[in-house]
Design an enzyme around this catalytic site. Structure first.
Site, PDB file in Angstrom:
ATOM      1  N   LYS A   1      -8.492  -0.612   6.131  1.00  0.00           N
ATOM      2  CA  LYS A   1      -8.857   0.806   5.659  1.00  0.00           C
ATOM      3  C   LYS A   1     -10.010   1.529   6.642  1.00  0.00           C
ATOM      4  O   LYS A   1      -9.733   2.753   6.913  1.00  0.00           O
ATOM      5  CB  LYS A   1      -9.383   1.041   4.260  1.00  0.00           C
ATOM      6  CG  LYS A   1      -8.037   0.734   3.289  1.00  0.00           C
ATOM      7  CD  LYS A   1      -6.963   2.025   3.492  1.00  0.00           C
ATOM      8  CE  LYS A   1      -5.726   1.619   2.369  1.00  0.00           C
ATOM      9  NZ  LYS A   1      -4.797   2.765   2.368  1.00  0.00           N
TER      10      LYS A   1
ATOM     11  N   ARG B   1     -18.323  -0.097 -11.820  1.00  0.00           N
ATOM     12  CA  ARG B   1     -18.857   0.172 -10.557  1.00  0.00           C
ATOM     13  C   ARG B   1     -18.414   1.659 -10.163  1.00  0.00           C
ATOM     14  O   ARG B   1     -19.004   2.218  -9.123  1.00  0.00           O
ATOM     15  CB  ARG B   1     -18.206  -0.445  -9.444  1.00  0.00           C
ATOM     16  CG  ARG B   1     -16.796  -0.512  -9.337  1.00  0.00           C
ATOM     17  CD  ARG B   1     -16.237  -1.558  -8.529  1.00  0.00           C
ATOM     18  NE  ARG B   1     -14.642  -1.214  -8.067  1.00  0.00           N
ATOM     19  CZ  ARG B   1     -13.917  -1.754  -7.303  1.00  0.00           C
ATOM     20  NH1 ARG B   1     -14.381  -3.059  -6.776  1.00  0.00           N
ATOM     21  NH2 ARG B   1     -12.592  -1.565  -7.001  1.00  0.00           N
TER      22      ARG B   1
ATOM     23  N   TYR C   1      -8.161  -5.877   3.249  1.00  0.00           N
ATOM     24  CA  TYR C   1      -8.072  -4.373   2.684  1.00  0.00           C
ATOM     25  C   TYR C   1      -9.148  -3.638   3.391  1.00  0.00           C
ATOM     26  O   TYR C   1      -8.904  -2.499   4.292  1.00  0.00           O
ATOM     27  CB  TYR C   1      -7.779  -4.342   1.321  1.00  0.00           C
ATOM     28  CG  TYR C   1      -7.882  -2.924   0.739  1.00  0.00           C
ATOM     29  CD1 TYR C   1      -6.523  -2.464   0.883  1.00  0.00           C
ATOM     30  CD2 TYR C   1      -8.932  -2.149   0.128  1.00  0.00           C
ATOM     31  CE1 TYR C   1      -6.306  -1.155   0.239  1.00  0.00           C
ATOM     32  CE2 TYR C   1      -8.506  -1.013  -0.268  1.00  0.00           C
ATOM     33  CZ  TYR C   1      -7.072  -0.501  -0.409  1.00  0.00           C
ATOM     34  OH  TYR C   1      -6.964   0.910  -0.715  1.00  0.00           O
TER      35      TYR C   1
ATOM     36  N   SER D   1      -0.133  -0.305  -9.078  1.00  0.00           N
ATOM     37  CA  SER D   1      -0.566  -1.504  -8.519  1.00  0.00           C
ATOM     38  C   SER D   1      -1.923  -1.905  -8.702  1.00  0.00           C
ATOM     39  O   SER D   1      -2.396  -3.063  -8.808  1.00  0.00           O
ATOM     40  CB  SER D   1      -0.425  -1.495  -6.775  1.00  0.00           C
ATOM     41  OG  SER D   1      -1.620  -0.433  -6.336  1.00  0.00           O
TER      42      SER D   1
ATOM     43  N   ASP E   1      11.309   2.560   4.447  1.00  0.00           N
ATOM     44  CA  ASP E   1      10.526   1.344   4.640  1.00  0.00           C
ATOM     45  C   ASP E   1       9.321   1.933   5.892  1.00  0.00           C
ATOM     46  O   ASP E   1      10.042   1.574   7.043  1.00  0.00           O
ATOM     47  CB  ASP E   1      11.220   0.171   4.715  1.00  0.00           C
ATOM     48  CG  ASP E   1      10.194  -1.167   5.429  1.00  0.00           C
ATOM     49  OD1 ASP E   1       8.979  -0.910   5.285  1.00  0.00           O
ATOM     50  OD2 ASP E   1      10.774  -2.018   5.122  1.00  0.00           O
TER      51      ASP E   1
HETATM   52  P1  NAD Z   1       0.758   2.157  -5.570  1.00  0.00           P
HETATM   53  O1  NAD Z   1       0.143   0.780  -5.003  1.00  0.00           O
HETATM   54  O2  NAD Z   1       0.815   1.660  -7.082  1.00  0.00           O
HETATM   55  O3  NAD Z   1       2.155   2.549  -4.870  1.00  0.00           O
HETATM   56  C1  NAD Z   1       2.599   2.075  -3.835  1.00  0.00           C
HETATM   57  C2  NAD Z   1       3.810   2.663  -3.220  1.00  0.00           C
HETATM   58  O4  NAD Z   1       4.021   2.480  -2.044  1.00  0.00           O
HETATM   59  C3  NAD Z   1       4.929   2.153  -4.052  1.00  0.00           C
HETATM   60  O5  NAD Z   1       5.851   3.281  -4.642  1.00  0.00           O
HETATM   61  C4  NAD Z   1       5.597   1.428  -3.201  1.00  0.00           C
HETATM   62  O6  NAD Z   1       6.960   1.200  -3.622  1.00  0.00           O
HETATM   63  C5  NAD Z   1       5.528   1.860  -1.846  1.00  0.00           C
HETATM   64  N1  NAD Z   1       5.493   1.206  -0.703  1.00  0.00           N
HETATM   65  C6  NAD Z   1       5.268  -0.484  -0.745  1.00  0.00           C
HETATM   66  N2  NAD Z   1       5.664  -0.871   0.266  1.00  0.00           N
HETATM   67  C7  NAD Z   1       6.275   0.355   1.123  1.00  0.00           C
HETATM   68  C8  NAD Z   1       6.964   0.278   2.544  1.00  0.00           C
HETATM   69  N3  NAD Z   1       6.973  -0.585   3.353  1.00  0.00           N
HETATM   70  N4  NAD Z   1       7.195   1.483   2.818  1.00  0.00           N
HETATM   71  C9  NAD Z   1       7.273   2.729   2.040  1.00  0.00           C
HETATM   72  N5  NAD Z   1       6.688   2.495   0.793  1.00  0.00           N
HETATM   73  C10 NAD Z   1       6.246   1.478   0.469  1.00  0.00           C
HETATM   74  O7  NAD Z   1      -0.178   3.385  -5.354  1.00  0.00           O
HETATM   75  P2  NAD Z   1      -1.719   3.848  -5.261  1.00  0.00           P
HETATM   76  O8  NAD Z   1      -2.360   2.657  -5.943  1.00  0.00           O
HETATM   77  O9  NAD Z   1      -1.802   5.045  -5.547  1.00  0.00           O
HETATM   78  O10 NAD Z   1      -1.876   3.688  -3.672  1.00  0.00           O
HETATM   79  C11 NAD Z   1      -1.564   4.490  -2.813  1.00  0.00           C
HETATM   80  C12 NAD Z   1      -2.399   4.663  -1.362  1.00  0.00           C
HETATM   81  O11 NAD Z   1      -3.888   4.728  -1.959  1.00  0.00           O
HETATM   82  C13 NAD Z   1      -2.629   3.264  -0.820  1.00  0.00           C
HETATM   83  O12 NAD Z   1      -2.865   3.621   0.595  1.00  0.00           O
HETATM   84  C14 NAD Z   1      -3.751   2.389  -1.402  1.00  0.00           C
HETATM   85  O13 NAD Z   1      -4.302   1.585  -0.416  1.00  0.00           O
HETATM   86  C15 NAD Z   1      -4.734   3.878  -1.447  1.00  0.00           C
HETATM   87  N6  NAD Z   1      -5.895   3.720  -2.709  1.00  0.00           N
HETATM   88  C16 NAD Z   1      -5.610   3.269  -3.858  1.00  0.00           C
HETATM   89  C17 NAD Z   1      -6.533   3.133  -4.703  1.00  0.00           C
HETATM   90  C18 NAD Z   1      -6.400   2.631  -6.021  1.00  0.00           C
HETATM   91  O14 NAD Z   1      -7.427   2.411  -6.709  1.00  0.00           O
HETATM   92  N7  NAD Z   1      -5.132   2.844  -6.668  1.00  0.00           N
HETATM   93  C19 NAD Z   1      -7.898   3.325  -4.201  1.00  0.00           C
HETATM   94  C20 NAD Z   1      -8.136   3.606  -2.871  1.00  0.00           C
HETATM   95  C21 NAD Z   1      -7.086   3.815  -1.995  1.00  0.00           C
END
Ligand code: NAD
Length: 240
Positions: free
Chosen positions: A146, A200, A142, A179, A54
């Site tokens: 970021k 978009r 968010y 997610s 975590d």
């Molecule tokens: P996701 O959100 O589907 O998965 C997130 C992962 O983080 C999960 O495996 C979860 O178990 C883990 N997690 C949650 N809380 C945690 C904690 N306290 N400690 C450790 N792990 C934890 O994955 P995603 O959408 O690919 O996002 C990954 C990163 O990319 C994030 O930082 C997100 O903000 C960023 N991001 C995602 C998108 C998108 O559209 N998916 C776009 C821009 C940026």
């Protein structure tokens, strides 16, 4: 195998961008320590080490990073809150900063002394186009968090550029991940929300986690040796 002989540490590697990144780092020859809140999600990864972690547990996080002594650190944890500034609560703000920013600082604090001793280190922080790059509707907390991720990246880069450390951020557009599908379902009209997200992105589609992972590999490898302090957008043309 661009990362042969390198050791890498990654947070939130269970699914989405983190999972694809862990797989890509392994494919490129790195010895990877993959961590996630949900240890079950790490099953099947051919990582050197994979365990539940975590990132809000400072002691566990910093100990794990210190023990790994990584050449490459990828900070991937992040959470999305919906709403404008008028809906933002202190509690949600703290939750976001505690997942999207603070663990990155703490993991870097744990990794840097070893990186400096060895004379090299590549740090990659996963930010978002929704940040200091651009504002998006209903993403106040968010985008604020970021933007801090990008600021943190530039500060670390500026302070340690003379000691072989490179620190870069990646700003993805909308990327297919578990997610993302949750957010689409939470909108109440999955298809309409997906159509709006795709609309978009000028390339006419959302991104794939693998496409972000390929950029992490580049920023982690010596191919990007002349690059630090940058935030690279990878977004299907969203920020043209
Ligand atoms: P996701 O959100 O589907 O998965 C997130 C992962 O983080 C999960 O495996 C979860 O178990 C883990 N997690 C949650 N809380 C945690 C904690 N306290 N400690 C450790 N792990 C934890 O994955 P995603 O959408 O690919 O996002 C990954 C990163 O990319 C994030 O930082 C997100 O903000 C960023 N991001 C995602 C998108 C998108 O559209 N998916 C776009 C821009 C940026």
């Amino acid at each position: 195998m661009r990362l042969q002989g390198k050791t890498a540490f990654i947070t939130a590697a269970g699914q989405g961008i983190g999972r694809a990144t862990a797989e890509a780092l392994i494919r490129e020859g790195a010895s990877v320590t993959a961590t996630d809140l949900n240890g079950d999600l790490l099953k099947g990864l051919k990582a050197a080490h994979a365990f539940a972690l975590d990132v809000t547990d400072k002691v566990a996080l910093t100990q794990a990073v210190h023990d790994t002594a990584p050449d490459i650190l990828v900070n991937c944890s992040g959470i999305v809150h919906a709403g404008t500034i008028l809906e933002a609560t202190d509690q949600d703000f703290d939750t976001a900063m505690n997942l999207n920013v603070r663990p990155h600082m703490q993991a870097i604090q744990a990794a840097l002394p070893g990186m400096i001793d060895r004379g090299h280190g590549a740090i990659v922080n996963i930010a978002s186009v929704c940040s200091s790059v651009m504002g998006l509707p209903n993403r106040f907390i968010y985008g604020t968090s970021k933007a801090a991720t990008i600021g943190l990246t530039k500060q670390v880069a500026a302070d340690f550029v003379g000691q072989g450390i490179r620190c870069n951020a990646i700003a993805p557009g909308t990327v297919d991940s578990p997610s993302l599908h949750e957010r689409l379902r939470a909108s109440g009209d999955y298809d309409a929300a997906m159509t709006a997200f795709v609309a978009r992105q000028p390339m006419g589609r959302i991104g794939q986690a693998q496409e972000i992972a390929d950029l992490v590999v580049y920023l982690s490898s010596d191919e990007s040796r002349y690059m630090t302090g940058q935030c690279v957008c990878i977004d299907g043309g969203m920020t043209i």
